[in-house]
Scaffold this motif. Sequence first.
Motif, PDB file in Angstrom:
ATOM      1  N   GLY B 283       1.001  -1.144   0.037  1.00  0.00           N
ATOM      2  CA  GLY B 283      -0.008  -0.047  -0.015  1.00  0.00           C
ATOM      3  C   GLY B 283       0.767   1.128   0.087  1.00  0.00           C
ATOM      4  N   ARG B 284       2.113   1.211   0.097  1.00  0.00           N
ATOM      5  CA  ARG B 284       3.048   2.328  -0.060  1.00  0.00           C
ATOM      6  C   ARG B 284       2.766   3.201  -1.234  1.00  0.00           C
ATOM      7  N   ILE B 285       2.803   4.319  -1.076  1.00  0.00           N
ATOM      8  CA  ILE B 285       2.392   5.458  -2.185  1.00  0.00           C
ATOM      9  C   ILE B 285       3.550   5.430  -2.956  1.00  0.00           C
ATOM     10  N   LYS B 286       3.728   5.055  -4.046  1.00  0.00           N
ATOM     11  CA  LYS B 286       4.967   5.196  -5.147  1.00  0.00           C
ATOM     12  C   LYS B 286       4.855   6.555  -5.948  1.00  0.00           C
ATOM     13  N   GLY B 287       3.840   6.978  -6.110  1.00  0.00           N
ATOM     14  CA  GLY B 287       3.465   8.349  -6.960  1.00  0.00           C
ATOM     15  C   GLY B 287       1.982   8.781  -6.886  1.00  0.00           C
ATOM     16  N   TYR B 288       1.989   9.954  -7.581  1.00  0.00           N
ATOM     17  CA  TYR B 288       0.623  10.271  -7.556  1.00  0.00           C
ATOM     18  C   TYR B 288       0.588  11.408  -8.754  1.00  0.00           C
ATOM     19  N   PHE B 289      -0.702  11.618  -9.059  1.00  0.00           N
ATOM     20  CA  PHE B 289      -0.867  12.793  -9.776  1.00  0.00           C
ATOM     21  C   PHE B 289      -2.308  13.522  -9.448  1.00  0.00           C
ATOM     22  N   GLN B 290      -2.028  14.894  -9.137  1.00  0.00           N
ATOM     23  CA  GLN B 290      -3.152  15.652  -8.747  1.00  0.00           C
ATOM     24  C   GLN B 290      -3.744  16.344  -9.685  1.00  0.00           C
ATOM     25  N   TYR B 291      -5.139  16.068 -10.198  1.00  0.00           N
ATOM     26  CA  TYR B 291      -5.363  16.947 -11.265  1.00  0.00           C
ATOM     27  C   TYR B 291      -5.909  18.378 -11.222  1.00  0.00           C
ATOM     28  N   HIS B 292      -6.398  18.601  -9.806  1.00  0.00           N
ATOM     29  CA  HIS B 292      -6.551  20.102  -9.650  1.00  0.00           C
ATOM     30  C   HIS B 292      -6.421  20.276  -8.016  1.00  0.00           C
ATOM     31  N   TRP B 293      -5.358  21.314  -7.676  1.00  0.00           N
ATOM     32  CA  TRP B 293      -5.101  21.461  -6.494  1.00  0.00           C
ATOM     33  C   TRP B 293      -6.476  22.291  -5.597  1.00  0.00           C
ATOM     34  N   ASN B 294      -6.330  22.225  -4.497  1.00  0.00           N
ATOM     35  CA  ASN B 294      -6.948  23.080  -3.553  1.00  0.00           C
ATOM     36  C   ASN B 294      -8.691  23.031  -4.067  1.00  0.00           C
ATOM     37  N   ASP B 295      -9.191  21.705  -4.461  1.00  0.00           N
ATOM     38  CA  ASP B 295     -10.469  21.723  -5.127  1.00  0.00           C
ATOM     39  C   ASP B 295     -11.562  22.721  -4.350  1.00  0.00           C
ATOM     40  N   SER B 296     -12.244  23.208  -5.013  1.00  0.00           N
ATOM     41  CA  SER B 296     -13.286  24.019  -4.778  1.00  0.00           C
ATOM     42  C   SER B 296     -14.719  24.005  -5.504  1.00  0.00           C
ATOM     43  N   TRP B 297     -14.440  22.939  -6.282  1.00  0.00           N
ATOM     44  CA  TRP B 297     -15.697  22.481  -7.102  1.00  0.00           C
ATOM     45  C   TRP B 297     -16.463  21.125  -6.796  1.00  0.00           C
ATOM     46  N   ASP B 298     -15.995  20.557  -5.733  1.00  0.00           N
ATOM     47  CA  ASP B 298     -16.589  19.228  -5.508  1.00  0.00           C
ATOM     48  C   ASP B 298     -16.344  18.312  -6.711  1.00  0.00           C
ATOM     49  N   TRP B 299     -15.236  18.511  -7.365  1.00  0.00           N
ATOM     50  CA  TRP B 299     -14.880  17.608  -8.507  1.00  0.00           C
ATOM     51  C   TRP B 299     -14.193  16.435  -8.016  1.00  0.00           C
ATOM     52  N   ASP B 300     -14.707  15.546  -7.792  1.00  0.00           N
ATOM     53  CA  ASP B 300     -13.938  14.161  -7.438  1.00  0.00           C
ATOM     54  C   ASP B 300     -13.335  13.768  -8.688  1.00  0.00           C
ATOM     55  N   GLU B 301     -11.944  13.208  -8.459  1.00  0.00           N
ATOM     56  CA  GLU B 301     -11.400  12.329  -9.476  1.00  0.00           C
ATOM     57  C   GLU B 301     -11.039  10.838  -9.073  1.00  0.00           C
ATOM     58  N   MET B 302     -12.185  10.224  -8.662  1.00  0.00           N
ATOM     59  CA  MET B 302     -12.476   9.079  -7.950  1.00  0.00           C
ATOM     60  C   MET B 302     -12.040   8.152  -9.194  1.00  0.00           C
ATOM     61  N   ASN B 303     -12.298   8.033 -10.456  1.00  0.00           N
ATOM     62  CA  ASN B 303     -12.050   6.637 -11.121  1.00  0.00           C
ATOM     63  C   ASN B 303     -10.647   6.798 -11.628  1.00  0.00           C
ATOM     64  N   ALA B 304     -10.287   5.540 -11.472  1.00  0.00           N
ATOM     65  CA  ALA B 304      -8.838   5.301 -11.765  1.00  0.00           C
ATOM     66  C   ALA B 304      -8.419   5.490 -13.359  1.00  0.00           C
ATOM     67  N   PRO B 305      -7.371   6.178 -13.562  1.00  0.00           N
ATOM     68  CA  PRO B 305      -7.336   5.814 -15.350  1.00  0.00           C
ATOM     69  C   PRO B 305      -7.143   4.400 -15.791  1.00  0.00           C
ATOM     70  N   MET B 306      -7.391   4.346 -17.215  1.00  0.00           N
ATOM     71  CA  MET B 306      -7.049   3.187 -17.823  1.00  0.00           C
ATOM     72  C   MET B 306      -5.708   2.824 -18.093  1.00  0.00           C
ATOM     73  N   LEU B 307      -5.303   1.771 -18.145  1.00  0.00           N
ATOM     74  CA  LEU B 307      -4.026   1.278 -18.544  1.00  0.00           C
ATOM     75  C   LEU B 307      -3.928   1.205 -19.612  1.00  0.00           C
ATOM     76  N   VAL B 308      -3.484   1.992 -20.663  1.00  0.00           N
ATOM     77  CA  VAL B 308      -3.269   1.906 -22.090  1.00  0.00           C
ATOM     78  C   VAL B 308      -2.237   2.538 -22.687  1.00  0.00           C
ATOM     79  N   ASP B 309      -1.501   1.561 -23.423  1.00  0.00           N
ATOM     80  CA  ASP B 309      -0.207   2.171 -23.980  1.00  0.00           C
ATOM     81  C   ASP B 309      -0.829   2.952 -25.375  1.00  0.00           C
ATOM     82  N   TYR B 310      -0.101   4.119 -25.827  1.00  0.00           N
ATOM     83  CA  TYR B 310      -0.368   4.937 -27.101  1.00  0.00           C
ATOM     84  C   TYR B 310       0.755   5.483 -27.498  1.00  0.00           C
ATOM     85  N   THR B 311       0.718   6.231 -28.606  1.00  0.00           N
ATOM     86  CA  THR B 311       1.655   6.640 -29.157  1.00  0.00           C
ATOM     87  C   THR B 311       1.456   8.373 -29.199  1.00  0.00           C
ATOM     88  N   TRP B 312       2.375   9.161 -28.755  1.00  0.00           N
ATOM     89  CA  TRP B 312       2.149  10.386 -28.698  1.00  0.00           C
ATOM     90  C   TRP B 312       3.254  11.350 -29.438  1.00  0.00           C
TER      91      TRP B 312
END
Lengths: 195, 568
Positions: B283-312
């Motif tokens: 359960g150790r936290i290896k990393g994170y990404f915060q979508y928006h700091w100091n949330d003030s809009w009740d915008w949960d980001e509760m869904n985990a991202p999909m694991l998908v490889d892509y070309t960028w």
Amino acid sequence: MSREDRRPRRCDCLGARRRELMVIGALAWAGTSVARALQLNERRPQVGDILVHSMGPRKGQPVRSDELVLDGPPQLAFPMDPSGLILDGLRFNEVVVVRVDPAQLDPEARAGAADGIVAYSAICTHEACTVSMWNDYEKMLVCSCHGSMFDPRARAKVVFGPAQRRLAQLPIRLEEGKIVVAGPFQGRLGPQRAS
Amino acid sequence: MKSRRWWLAAIMTLTAGTAQAYTLVTDERLRNPEPHNWLMTRGSYKGWSYSPLDQINRNNVKNLVPVWAFATGKRSGHQSPPIVNDGYMFITQPDNQVIALDARTGEELWRFQGEGPEEFSALHNTNRGVSLYEDKVYVAMLYGDLVALEAKTGKVAWTTRVANWKVGEYMTMAPLTVKGKIVVGISGGEFGVRGFIAAYDAKTGKEVWKTYTIPAPGEPGSETWRGDDWKRGGAAAWMTGNYDPETNTIYWGTGNASPWFGDQRPGDNLYTASTLALDGDTGRIKGYFQYHWNDSWDWDEMNAPMLVDYTWNGRPVKGLFKVSRNGYLYWLERLQNGGIGFVHAKPYVYQDVFASIDPKTGRPTYHPDKVPGTGKKAEFCPSLWGGKDWPFEAFNPHTRMVYIPANDNHCGFLEGKVQEYVAGKWWTGVDIPDIGFTVKKDAKSFGEIQAWNIDTGEKVWTVLYPKSMNWGSILTTAGGLVFSGGTQDRMFRAYDAVTGDLLWQFKTSSGIIAPPATYMIDGIQYVAVQAGWGVDPQFQQGLLSNLIPGWPKATTEGGVLWVFALQR
């Protein structure tokens, strides 16, 4: 306890007075703890209980009729037994108290009201959330989870869902500005569900 | 010592004449699920909501008919997909119910009814499904228990108390099975909880690890909180995560900060509105990404991202793809060290809060007049329900498209106040009647399905719903199809995955807000989905009916499982 009682008093024998207060406080604390341990605070409201604030700066003090302004906002309260034990061991004992125009009360609601003041179960019949909010435009009681609205003038009937059943009414009377329970809850408390 | 009285009254019935053999669910099977089964809520650890089955396809889907249906006996929002393992199907409902069915015939095999405390209150009376391991089925009770059931009989194997409902903690997500552990997260972001994710031994129910989504003082990230704010800072973890077996990393999302108004808890408030990368064993936290700091809009980001490889831009990326409630799409990267890297972001619905996004870090800046605060009213788009709430997007590896159940042309306004904290009571800084919700009244549509090419970052097609929001999780298949309900007209639909053309639709018993699933038995492919309108879509519908003349006030409630196959 009246407002006068809470005023600081002058005392010529400060140390003794402090000790006395400490003893009284300790006894009161011990009494309340014992009562809680015995679950004496887990009974439904009965005739003669007094409604006291369940939150806010006056938590634990009687809700006074003169602090309820016409057409809201409402106050949340628990019953307190004559010994001073607040019956907050049951969440479903919490009530919402509001003052409306007595002339607008329907006859059924009026029977349990006093001077336009009505008390209803604060437990929503939809999913058991607390009916703690107030729609100031329509002067209606509102559930804090899903926004069901209840008409305090009409025995808390549902005026906007998703709740489908009215809140139970707790009949009250006034004694020296305090709100006193005048009978058991009229109606079912909370939702009907398997779980 | 935990109280036993709430769960002892589980009701079980065994109506099947002879219980059929049950195929054990192993780590290997979870890593490589067979096409004919649907072993977890999104079909695989990658979270694609994709099936390789193609018997039902774009050419013959017009011949899809219901083959059996099943009334669940419950009201409120049905939000769980059928989980299917070699002939056994498990569905869950509101009010803590689990039903096992013969996935071919619809015969009821057993039923479990959890019994919660009388005084429990439910902001979201729903459940989002079971997880499987070996011979057991795992389900999270609303009132905070994790329960293991014998898959063949429904008998309780163990019960563990996870969440304390008296302080507003509860559970709605499907658990995630990871290497013999059952991983869950709590709900409660509207009650001032401190979120956590925890793992329990699948055999015994004993806690293996527990990771708070808000660091305690002294832990990394604690510097983003003031004083004691972290104790009630939210970041509930109320949706199931995804998992990368190669690196043994769980990706799990977190919800809104609490209370809702950022000026009441200054700082970035890690790890609210974030994706956490957790070590599967500890359960150790290896990393994170915060979508928006100091949330003030009740915008949960509760869904985990999909694991998908892509070309960028010509570079292959070991990727993550996130459809955010804040109205942006995020192309992210799974880094070697377990961290999460930022690649690219762009809005997919009208969003007027972000002034810019740092191209290196993904950190946004805000238009100050779009940030509500205490005594400061602000309007913002999208509303608190976001461009997409919890329903699942889907990825089809053949079309390289991500299909998104989106909502556009809605905004919100909020003004905060300081609310007294009372354990277990609503504590957001705004009363329900004061939550502002508006729509663009001249808008041609509200709900949508959007199809985006993940490699080019371009939108390919859009389906518009003029008379409904869309709360429908998406299922896509190798048959070139996209299945989805989600509209208040009770429809279940199939679209061409390449073009977005409507190929088939069926009017069910209630609105569909549960994810569809597909499976195959004895050579026949089935598509199954629970209908059962309720919770947030229902509440939002009520608000809309006050805003738009003629908008239906309600969609009928009541759960029914529908199972479809090709007409023979």
